[in-house]
Design a protein around this motif. Structure first.
Motif, PDB file in Angstrom:
ATOM      1  N   THR A   1      38.723  37.522  34.050  1.00  0.00           N
ATOM      2  CA  THR A   1      37.426  37.922  34.601  1.00  0.00           C
ATOM      3  C   THR A   1      36.569  36.698  34.906  1.00  0.00           C
ATOM      4  OG1 THR A   1      37.599  39.818  33.161  1.00  0.00           O
ATOM      5  CG2 THR A   1      35.496  39.485  34.229  1.00  0.00           C
TER       6      THR A   1
ATOM      7  N   ARG B   1      34.201  43.391  40.625  1.00  0.00           N
ATOM      8  CA  ARG B   1      34.735  43.441  39.266  1.00  0.00           C
ATOM      9  C   ARG B   1      35.192  44.834  38.850  1.00  0.00           C
ATOM     10  NH1 ARG B   1      31.430  40.887  34.444  1.00  0.00           N
ATOM     11  NH2 ARG B   1      31.416  39.171  35.932  1.00  0.00           N
TER      12      ARG B   1
ATOM     13  N   SER C   1      40.364  33.708  30.285  1.00  0.00           N
ATOM     14  CA  SER C   1      39.817  34.993  30.709  1.00  0.00           C
ATOM     15  C   SER C   1      39.953  35.148  32.222  1.00  0.00           C
ATOM     16  CB  SER C   1      38.354  35.089  30.292  1.00  0.00           C
ATOM     17  OG  SER C   1      37.719  36.094  31.038  1.00  0.00           O
TER      18      SER C   1
ATOM     19  N   GLU D   1      38.953  46.161  37.910  1.00  0.00           N
ATOM     20  CA  GLU D   1      39.275  46.683  36.579  1.00  0.00           C
ATOM     21  C   GLU D   1      39.975  48.034  36.675  1.00  0.00           C
ATOM     22  OE1 GLU D   1      35.641  46.648  34.350  1.00  0.00           O
ATOM     23  OE2 GLU D   1      35.750  44.480  34.039  1.00  0.00           O
TER      24      GLU D   1
ATOM     25  N   GLN E   1      35.353  35.256  38.526  1.00  0.00           N
ATOM     26  CA  GLN E   1      33.946  34.968  38.736  1.00  0.00           C
ATOM     27  C   GLN E   1      33.774  33.552  39.295  1.00  0.00           C
ATOM     28  OE1 GLN E   1      31.930  35.225  34.990  1.00  0.00           O
ATOM     29  NE2 GLN E   1      30.192  36.306  35.860  1.00  0.00           N
TER      30      GLN E   1
ATOM     31  N   SER F   1      42.279  36.816  42.559  1.00  0.00           N
ATOM     32  CA  SER F   1      42.026  38.253  42.385  1.00  0.00           C
ATOM     33  C   SER F   1      42.696  39.118  43.437  1.00  0.00           C
ATOM     34  CB  SER F   1      40.518  38.504  42.433  1.00  0.00           C
ATOM     35  OG  SER F   1      40.037  38.201  43.721  1.00  0.00           O
TER      36      SER F   1
END
Lengths: 238, 292
Positions: free
Chosen positions: B187, B86, B185, B90, B191, B34
Motif C-alpha cells: 500500500t 486504493r 508494505s 483492495e 502510494q 499497482s
C-alpha cells in the motif's frame, strides 16, 4: 515461539483449513507433511498473513498477529520463504538479499554497510550466491534460487522461519544439498516450520511433526513416533 | 537547405516529444507497482501548471515556483491514490478506471471555475532567442524541456537503483506478494508511486507551459500522445518512452509540415492502433498489458 490455535481459512466461500492447531517451540524444527492439496501451503499462507484466516488465533512470540497485514507480520519477525521461491527476478542476487533485511535497514543510504556482516554470513552459507551476487535472480538455476530464497529469509534475522517446499522441482542431488543446509541451520538454533512432500527427509531433520490430510491435522508426534505409525507408513513413507 | 529544414523540424518536434515521454513515464511508475494508471493524469498536469502560474503571479521567484508546482503535483497524485485507487485495488476490482476519469472531470471543472476558461501565457525567465547548432535553431526554452525531462527521469531512476526504498519499489513491481513477505508494505509503495507520478506530471506541465500557454484544455491532446507513447513503448521501459517520445514528436512535426497542421494528431493515434494490433506489449515491453 509460534502458536496456531483452531485456525480456519479458505478461499472465497470454500473452507480449506479446518481447525488447525500447531506449535513451534523456540529453537526447534517442526515439519508439516501430507499429500498434495492437503492444505500445507494454505496453512503457511494463513500464518504469514498472505491469506486472512476466517477464525482462530496465530501467536508470534506471544503476540496475536492473525489480523495483521503480511508486511506487518514480517516486520514482527516472521520470515516466510514461499512456495515457488518467489525471488525478485529482475533484481540482482545481492539486492534480493538486502531486501530480505528491509525491515531493519535504513531506507535511503548506508544500508549496504549496515548489512555487510549479514551478507557475508549468507555468502558463507551459500558460496555460489556470492559468485553470482550481481546477476539477475531470475537467471539463476532452480537450486540457486532456492538458496537465495532461504538466504533472503535469513537476512531478516527472523524469530520464526517458514520454509515451504524447498525441494519442489529440484534434482535429487540438489534436494540433498537443500536438506544439508537445513541441518546446518538447525545447528545454529533456528526456529523453523518446514513444509515438505519428501516426508522421509523432513522427518530426519525435524524435532516434531504434524501430518495433514484434507485440511485437517490428523496425526502429530515426534519423528520416531510417526515412523512407527502404520497410517503414516502406508500413506507417506511407503 | 531543404534537408536542413527537415532536420530543423524533426529536432524541434523531438524536443517537444520529451514531454510526452515524461508523462508516459508517470504512467509507468504507477503501472509498475499497482497495474493501474490515472486516467485523469492530463488534468493533473494542467492543474499543476495553473497552480504554478498562480505562484508566479503571487510574485514567487521561478526557482521556487518549480518545486512548489512539483509539490502540488505530489499532493494531487497522493489524493488520486487515496480517493480513486486504493479501495478498488483492495477489492481487486477495476473501479479505479472510472474513478480516475471522474476525478479528472472534477479537476477540469474546478480549473474552469477557479482560473477561467482562457488560455494564458506562462512567463518564464528562460530566453526564447534561438541558439544555432550546425545550422539548426534551438531555443533555450526547448532545450530546458529536454534537460528538465532527463533530469527528473534520471533522478527517479537513481532513486530506484541506489536507495533501499527504491529497490523495495522494484520488488513490489516484480512480485507484490513476495515483497510483502519482506516487510515491504505494498500500500505504501503504491502510494509512493502515485506521488512520484504526480511529481513527474507536474514537472511536465511546468516545462511545457511556456511553449503551449496554460488553460483548462492545455493537456487534453498532450495526454493522448503520452498515452500512445506509453503503450507503443511498453508500460515497463523508461528508456523506451524517451525513444518513442522523441520519435513521435519528430514525426508529428514533419506530418504537420507535409500534410497540414490538421494532421498533427494523426501519427500518435496511428502508432497507438498499430502497436495495439501488432505488439500489444509495446516495442520495448516485457509485461503483458491487461486490456480493459
Amino acid at each position: 515461539m509460534l502458536t496456531v490455535e483452531n485456525l480456519h481459512a479458505g478461499y472465497g466461500t470454500s473452507e480449506v483449513l479446518v481447525d488447525i492447531s500447531l506449535e513451534v517451540k523456540a529453537g526447534s524444527v517442526v515439519a508439516l507433511i501430507g499429500a498434495n492439496g492437503a492444505g500445507k501451503t494454505t496453512t503457511m499462507r494463513a500464518i504469514s498473513g498472505m491469506l486472512k484466516p476466517n477464525r482462530g488465533r496465530v501467536l508470534l512470540d506471544g503476540r496475536l498477529v492473525q489480523e495483521f497485514d503480511a508486511s506487518r507480520i514480517a516486520r514482527l519477525g516472521l520470515a516466510h520463504s514461499p512456495e515457488g521461491r518467489k525471488v525478485f527476478g529482475p533484481l540482482s542476487v545481492e539486492d534480493n538479499l538486502l531486501l530480505g533485511a528491509y525491515s531493519r535497514l535504513p531506507r535511503f543510504f548506508g544500508f549496504r554497510a549496515r548489512a555487510a556482516a549479514d551478507l557475508e554470513g549468507v555468502y558463507a552459507l551459500f558460496p555460489r550466491l556470492k559468485e553470482r551476487r550481481l546477476q539477475a535472480a531470475g537467471t539463476l538455476s532452480g537450486g540457486e534460487q532456492q538458496m537465495l530464497a532461504i538466504g533472503r529469509a535469513l537476512m531478516s534475522k527472523p524469530k520464526v522461519m517458514l520454509l515451504d517446499e524447498p525441494s519442489m522441482g529440484l534434482a535429487p542431488i540438489i534436494v540433498q544439498e537443500v536438506f544439508s543446509t537445513i541441518r546446518r541451520l538447525k545447528e545454529t538454533g533456528i526456529t523453523l516450520l518446514l513444509v515438505e512432500q519428501f516426508a522421509k527427509s523432513a522427518l530426519e531433520v525435524a524435532d516434531y511433526a504434524y501430518v495433514m490430510d484434507r485440511g485437517r491435522i490428523v496425526i502429530e508426534g515426534t519423528p520416531a513416533h510417526l515412523r512407527e505409525d502404520e497410517r503414516v507408513l502406508a500413506a507417506y513413507l511407503g | 537547405m531543404y534537408t536542413l529544414l527537415i532536420v530543423q523540424l524533426a529536432v524541434s518536434g523531438a524536443l517537444m516529444g520529451m514531454v510526452y515521454a515524461l508523462i508516459a513515464y508517470g504512467f509507468q511508475l504507477t503501472f509498475a507497482t499497482s497495474k493501474s494508471i490515472n486516467f485523469g493524469q492530463g488534468e493533473l498536469v494542467m492543474l499543476s501548471a495553473l497552480f504554478s502560474l498562480t505562484l508566479i503571479d503571487s510574485g514567487l521567484p521561478y526557482w521556487l515556483v518549480v518545486p512548489g508546482g512539483m509539490l502540488f503535483g505530489v499532493i494531487l497524485g497522493l489524493f488520486v491514490e487515496r480517493a480513486a485507487v486504493r479501495l478498488s485495488l483492495e477489492q481487486k476490482g477495476e473501479g479505479w478506471i472510472l474513478l480516475t476519469i471522474i476525478l479528472g472531470l472534477l479537476g477540469f471543472s474546478a480549473a474552469e471555475n477557479i482560473w477561467g476558461r482562457d488560455d494564458r501565457p506562462f512567463p518564464t525567465p528562460i530566453p526564447s532567442d534561438p541558439l544555432h547548432f550546425f545550422g539548426i535553431d534551438v531555443t533555450p526554452l526547448e532545450l530546458s524541456v529536454a534537460i528538465g525531462v532527463l533530469t527528473v527521469m534520471g533522478l527517479v531512476e537513481l532513486f530506484k537503483r541506489k536507495t533501499l526504498l527504491g529497490k523495495a519499489f522494484e520488488a513490489v513491481s516484480a512480485d507484490r506478494d513476495a515483497a510483502q513477505l519482506m516487510g515491504i508494505s505494498a500500500t505504501r509503495t503504491i502510494q509512493l508511486s502515485y506521488g512520484l507520478s504526480g511529481l513527474v506530471a507536474a514537472m511536465a506541465g511546468i516545462l511545457v507551459a511556456p511553449i503551449t500557454t496554460v488553460g483548462p484544455t492545455m493537456a487534453s491532446v498532450l495526454i493522448l500522445k503520452a498515452f500512445s507513447v506509453a503503450v507503443v513503448a511498453g508500460l515497463d521501459s523508461g528508456f523506451g518512452v524517451v525513444l518513442i517520445g522523441l520519435f513521435l514528436g519528430a514525426l508529428e512535426s514533419l506530418t504537420s509540415f507535409y500534410l497540414g497542421s490538421g494532421w498533427r494528431e494523426a501519427p500518435g493515434l496511428v502508432l497507438l492502433i498499430l502497436a495495439l494490433a501488432v505488439r500489444p506489449n509495446g516495442v520495448f515491453g516485457k509485461a503483458s498489458i491487461r486490456k480493459v
